[in-house]
Design a protein around this motif. Structure first.
Motif, short mmCIF file in Angstrom:
data_model
loop_
_atom_site.label_atom_id
_atom_site.label_comp_id
_atom_site.label_asym_id
_atom_site.label_seq_id
_atom_site.Cartn_x
_atom_site.Cartn_y
_atom_site.Cartn_z
N ASN A 69 -71.33 -48.04 44.30
CA ASN A 69 -72.60 -48.76 44.27
C ASN A 69 -73.58 -48.24 45.33
OD1 ASN A 69 -71.90 -50.42 42.14
ND2 ASN A 69 -70.89 -51.91 43.47
N LEU A 127 -77.48 -48.93 44.44
CA LEU A 127 -77.51 -50.33 44.01
C LEU A 127 -77.21 -51.22 45.20
CD1 LEU A 127 -75.49 -50.01 40.69
CD2 LEU A 127 -77.94 -50.38 40.91
N PHE A 149 -71.23 -47.44 33.12
CA PHE A 149 -70.41 -48.54 33.62
C PHE A 149 -69.16 -48.72 32.78
CE2 PHE A 149 -74.85 -49.42 34.40
CZ PHE A 149 -74.89 -49.77 35.75
N ASN A 163 -72.65 -52.05 29.47
CA ASN A 163 -73.94 -52.62 29.90
C ASN A 163 -75.13 -52.19 29.05
OD1 ASN A 163 -73.07 -54.31 31.87
ND2 ASN A 163 -73.42 -52.89 33.56
N LEU A 164 -74.94 -52.29 27.75
CA LEU A 164 -76.10 -52.07 26.87
C LEU A 164 -76.80 -53.41 26.66
CD1 LEU A 164 -74.35 -49.79 24.23
CD2 LEU A 164 -75.78 -49.08 26.16
N LEU A 165 -78.07 -53.37 26.26
CA LEU A 165 -78.77 -54.62 25.94
C LEU A 165 -78.42 -55.01 24.51
CD1 LEU A 165 -82.35 -54.15 27.46
CD2 LEU A 165 -80.29 -55.09 28.50
N ARG A 180 -77.97 -42.91 27.41
CA ARG A 180 -79.00 -43.59 28.21
C ARG A 180 -79.04 -43.03 29.63
NH1 ARG A 180 -78.19 -49.83 29.26
NH2 ARG A 180 -76.58 -48.97 30.62
N ILE A 212 -78.99 -54.57 34.80
CA ILE A 212 -78.93 -53.32 34.04
C ILE A 212 -80.26 -52.58 34.15
CG2 ILE A 212 -78.69 -52.32 31.75
CD1 ILE A 212 -76.87 -54.71 31.05
N PRO A 225 -80.16 -55.49 43.00
CA PRO A 225 -79.56 -54.91 41.78
C PRO A 225 -78.07 -55.18 41.69
CG PRO A 225 -80.85 -53.26 42.97
CD PRO A 225 -80.97 -54.53 43.75
N ILE A 226 -77.38 -55.04 42.83
CA ILE A 226 -75.92 -55.17 42.77
C ILE A 226 -75.50 -56.60 42.46
CG2 ILE A 226 -75.72 -55.46 45.29
CD1 ILE A 226 -73.29 -53.62 42.95
#
Lengths: 241, 406
Positions: free
Chosen positions: A53, A58, A93, A97-99, A158, B316, B399-400
């Motif tokens: 991360n 992130l 991931f 983690n797709l929409l 993506r 995301i 974000p995390i």
């Protein structure tokens, strides 16, 4: 050294909990050069996800230096970090983690929205990427209409749509069966060898790690092995899940 | 940047259709209520204002007061104490426009086979100026009619319709109490008075004719009331004072004794009515605004739920490069779209409702562009205001944390 993709020095990360301060990463130093394919292994709680991360901008380290593509990440603000995530890093991931609401081409095109690219161009790029991962004909499907392996391919498409230098994958095959895992890893190898994309991935499984060239083994927040996969001692390649 | 964000927002709203519609409903009802209430309020206000205008402006009415004889106190107007001479003397006071002594009574009118009972006012030509009353046809009676107490009359619209129907009343002869009167003119329509009486149901005759030939008077030359018009609204307090002084002097009222007349400021009473209507209108608007506010809070509520529900999605988006302001814009746009579309529907319903109300109840309604614009502006502001907090909350997520949210 200055043309490294990742340069991490004396990196510390602590979490403050009710029980006190918990150190997660202690004095980690890793440098990744362009075109490398690195696997990170380590038992649960070894800090590998936290490490990932931080690599992906992130999360931020408690102390230490992190240079990504020559830029000092600690000095960047939120918007600049977002720009790095958008253009330098591609993230894959474990849970894809797709929409769920968006179709595949919209999912793949999503990072391009934040670059301000027009719809026609976005979709053209997205479809080219879907083609590349072998899912061109599913561009109008929803994520729940395709298999897990296919969803992970979409997630990879993506991650690649902005042509990043660095692909970060957090247990990308963790939710997939062996056969599909192999397909995904073959795709990673191709991307690394043919397109020269630098890849860092986390895995629990030695045969997934074997696709990489370099192994970083973490234990208790410290690097206990960093070298070619084929020279790693058997205990460093032990499955950890 | 806005266009893809719009389609993102639209996608999210479409995915939660029912919730979006329910949220919108709060806005629809709020805006609809504001528009409807403003329309009704302004309609009532306009009606009152029209009645006031029909009454004439800057008016006083002077009535005969009570008298006391041998300990017996008589009610107001019991004994007519005002005279035509009083009226004439007032004309010389400063700042006075017109003065009209008036002697009303009721009688039966006959024309051919038709008859009609109505109020007959004996007055002078200045009555028309005082009341700001035009003639629809014919000409008014003159001072020479007053001097010679001729049998002439001006008829109101209602009287004209009931006696003459389609016929032109001018120069026709009607009978009042068996005497012939020539109709000189027809008064223009005035409509309802503030207290709901039909002002057009009336006949005007020379004051002298009424006193001597039609009704007679207890004492020669007395009238029931005198209407006085001041030059301007500013002059009214001054005029009221000078009328009081003049009449006390003329009626020889001793220092400290009660007036045998009373002066009433009609315009002040009318203004009170207008103010009441305005306050009503404001109240209605304020109550309706509360529902608009509630609608806005509904939007905030739903947006907060939406942000929590979509925390992972926000994570995301941030992981693939969305900046805080991209997230902010997306959620803010959702709130604004909901409130603006809700507002549009609300405007349609409000205007439709106002038309329906006027159709069903016959109430006057006035839908103004300004009230629609106001409702629109408020709706957009409510959307931004109540959408801002949840959107900002979303944009400030780390974000995390957003990605890990389950």
């Amino acid at each position: 050294m200055s043309d490294s993709v990742i340069r991490i020095e004396r990196l510390y990360k602590e979490y403050v909990t009710d029980a006190g301060t918990v150190p997660v990463l202690r004095d980690v130093a890793v440098t990744v050069m362009p075109g490398e394919f690195v696997a990170i292994m380590g038992p649960s709680g070894s800090g590998k996800s936290t490490f990932m991360n931080i690599l992906g901008c992130l999360d931020v380290a408690t102390s230490g230096n992190y240079f990504l593509n020559g830029r000092d990440v600690n000095r960047l603000d939120r918007d600049e970090l977002a720009l790095l995530r958008n253009q330098v890093i591609g993230f894959v991931f474990q849970g894809f983690n797709l929409l769920p609401r968006a179709n595949l081409e919209d999912n793949v095109a999503l990072p391009l929205i934040y670059r301000g690219i027009g719809r026609t161009e976005r979709l053209a790029h997205a479809n080219a990427m879907l083609e590349k991962v072998g899912l061109g004909k599913y561009s109008r499907s929803r994520p729940n209409q395709i298999s897990g392996g296919q969803q992970q391919r979409v997630a990879i498409a993506r991650a690649l749509v902005n042509q990043p230098k660095l692909l970060l994958a957090d247990e990308p095959t963790g939710n997939l069966d062996t056969r599909t895992s192999k397909e995904i890893m073959t795709l990673f190898s191709e991307l690394n060898q043919r397109d020269g994309i630098t890849i860092v991935l986390i895995t629990h499984e030695p045969d997934i790690a074997a696709y990489a060239h370099r192994l970083v083994r973490l234990a208790d927040g410290q690097v206990i092995y960093d070298g070619p996969v084929e020279h790693a001692a058997p205990e460093h390649l032990e499955p950890t899940a | 940047m806005i266009t893809p964000m719009l389609s993102e927002a639209w996608m999210a709203m479409w995915a939660n259709r029912l919730r979006t519609i329910l949220t919108m409903l709060g806005m629809v009802i709020g805006v609809g209520a504001v528009i409807l209430m403003l329309a009704v309020g302004q309609g009532a206000q306009q009606q009152v204002q029209a009645s006031i205008a029909s009454m004439g402006s800057n008016l006083f009415i002077i009535l005969s007061g009570s008298t006391t004889s041998g300990g017996l106190r008589m009610g107001g107007g019991a004994i007519p104490t005002l005279t035509v001479a009083d009226a004439q003397s007032m004309e010389d006071l400063p700042s006075i426009g017109s003065v009209a002594p008036s002697s009303p009574g009721t009688a039966q009118l006959v024309y051919g086979p038709n008859n009609w009972s109505t109020q007959i006012i004996g007055t002078t030509p200045s009555y028309l100026q005082v009341r700001d009353w035009q003639l629809a046809a014919g000409s008014p009676f003159t001072d020479s009619d007053i001097r010679s107490a001729t049998r002439v009359a001006l008829v109101g619209q209602t009287v004209a319709q009931n006696l003459f129907g389609e016929e032109n009343p001018v120069e026709k002869t009607i009978r009042i109490k068996n005497s012939p009167y020539v109709v000189l003119g027809v008064l223009a329509a005035k409509g309802q008075s503030l207290d709901g009486r039909d002002q057009d149901d009336t006949v005007l005759v020379p004051v002298t004719t009424a006193q001597r030939k039609l009704f007679g008077t207890q004492f020669a030359g007395t009238v029931r009331f005198i209407m006085v018009q001041a030059d301007s609204a500013e002059a009214m307090p001054r005029v009221e004072k000078s009328i009081n002084e003049l009449l006390r002097q003329r009626h020889r009222i001793r220092e400290g004794a009660d007036n045998d007349f009373s002066v009433r400021n009609l315009t002040a009473m009318a203004n009170t009515a207008a103010e009441t209507a305005q306050v009503m209108s404001l109240m209605l608007g304020a109550i309706a605004s509360i529902s608009l506010l509630v609608g806005g809070i509904g939007i905030m509520n739903i947006m907060l739920v939406s942000v929590t529900e979509r925390t992972r999605e926000i994570g995301i988006r941030m992981a693939i490069g969305a900046r805080g302001k991209d997230i902010l814009l997306q959620f803010l746009l959702e709130a604004i779209i909901i409130s603006v579309i809700g507002c549009l529907i609300g405007v349609l319903l409000g205007v439709g409702g106002a038309l329906a109300v006027s159709k069903i109840s016959g109430m006057a309604v006035v839908v103004t562009i300004s009230s629609i614009l106001m409702a629109f502006a408020v709706a957009a502001a409510v959307g931004i205001f109540f959408g801002w907090y949840p959107a900002r909350k979303a944009s400030l997520l780390r974000p995390i944390d957003a990605l890990r949210f389950q």
